[in-house]
Design a protein around this motif. Sequence first.
Motif, short mmCIF file in Angstrom:
data_model
loop_
_atom_site.label_atom_id
_atom_site.label_comp_id
_atom_site.label_asym_id
_atom_site.label_seq_id
_atom_site.Cartn_x
_atom_site.Cartn_y
_atom_site.Cartn_z
N VAL A 23 -2.32 19.50 68.25
CA VAL A 23 -1.10 18.79 67.90
C VAL A 23 -0.23 19.72 67.05
N PHE A 24 0.98 19.92 67.51
CA PHE A 24 1.96 20.69 66.74
C PHE A 24 2.82 19.70 65.96
N ILE A 25 2.94 19.93 64.67
CA ILE A 25 3.76 19.08 63.81
C ILE A 25 5.09 19.80 63.58
N THR A 26 6.17 19.09 63.85
CA THR A 26 7.49 19.70 63.71
C THR A 26 8.27 19.06 62.56
N ARG A 27 9.16 19.84 62.01
CA ARG A 27 10.10 19.35 61.01
C ARG A 27 11.44 19.99 61.36
N ARG A 28 12.44 19.14 61.53
CA ARG A 28 13.78 19.59 61.94
C ARG A 28 13.70 20.41 63.22
N ASN A 29 12.88 19.90 64.17
CA ASN A 29 12.72 20.48 65.51
C ASN A 29 12.10 21.88 65.52
N ALA A 30 11.43 22.24 64.44
CA ALA A 30 10.74 23.53 64.40
C ALA A 30 9.27 23.31 64.07
N ASN A 31 8.38 24.01 64.77
CA ASN A 31 6.95 23.88 64.49
C ASN A 31 6.65 24.30 63.05
N GLN A 32 5.92 23.44 62.35
CA GLN A 32 5.55 23.70 60.96
C GLN A 32 4.05 23.80 60.76
N ALA A 33 3.29 23.10 61.59
CA ALA A 33 1.84 23.08 61.40
C ALA A 33 1.16 22.79 62.73
N VAL A 34 -0.13 23.11 62.77
CA VAL A 34 -0.94 22.84 63.95
C VAL A 34 -2.21 22.14 63.48
N ILE A 35 -2.58 21.08 64.17
CA ILE A 35 -3.84 20.39 63.89
C ILE A 35 -4.71 20.51 65.13
N LEU A 36 -5.94 20.96 64.92
CA LEU A 36 -6.87 21.12 66.03
C LEU A 36 -8.25 20.69 65.61
N SER A 37 -9.11 20.46 66.57
CA SER A 37 -10.46 20.00 66.28
C SER A 37 -11.27 21.11 65.62
N VAL A 38 -12.33 20.72 64.94
CA VAL A 38 -13.21 21.70 64.32
C VAL A 38 -13.83 22.59 65.40
N ASP A 39 -14.22 21.99 66.52
CA ASP A 39 -14.79 22.79 67.61
C ASP A 39 -13.82 23.86 68.08
N ARG A 40 -12.56 23.49 68.24
CA ARG A 40 -11.54 24.45 68.69
C ARG A 40 -11.33 25.52 67.62
N TYR A 41 -11.28 25.13 66.36
CA TYR A 41 -11.14 26.07 65.26
C TYR A 41 -12.27 27.09 65.28
N GLU A 42 -13.50 26.59 65.40
CA GLU A 42 -14.66 27.49 65.42
C GLU A 42 -14.60 28.42 66.62
N GLU A 43 -14.15 27.90 67.75
CA GLU A 43 -14.01 28.71 68.96
C GLU A 43 -12.99 29.84 68.74
N LEU A 44 -11.88 29.53 68.11
CA LEU A 44 -10.83 30.52 67.89
C LEU A 44 -11.19 31.54 66.83
#
Length: 99
Positions: A23-44
């Motif tokens: 999930v990309f979180i936007t503020r004023r139509n610009a990406n500000q943060a990314v939320i991802l699962s722990v599994d995906r984080y560990e994979e990356l």
Amino acid sequence: MSSTEAQNGFGRVLEIVGRNATVFITRRNANQAVILSVDRYEELTGQTPSDLDTLTAEFDEMVAQMQTPAAKAAMRAAFRASPDELADAAVWAAERKPA
């Protein structure tokens, strides 16, 4: 997803991430943060939870178990017990433990 949508519907964010989506979180139509699962984080990152994280989780679970109504009632009873009752309980517990 806008920051307002994420803030007001965080449960939905967790559902999406739980399906291994990002999930990309936007503020004023610009990406500000990314939320991802722990599994995906560990994979990356190639990182797994540390021993401290594991111990913290175990401790938190033990604390949660101590907060049950039954555990609270047992502690109240222990504090109200007489010295003789405490001694009997200690002997009983010691006899139950394997050598």
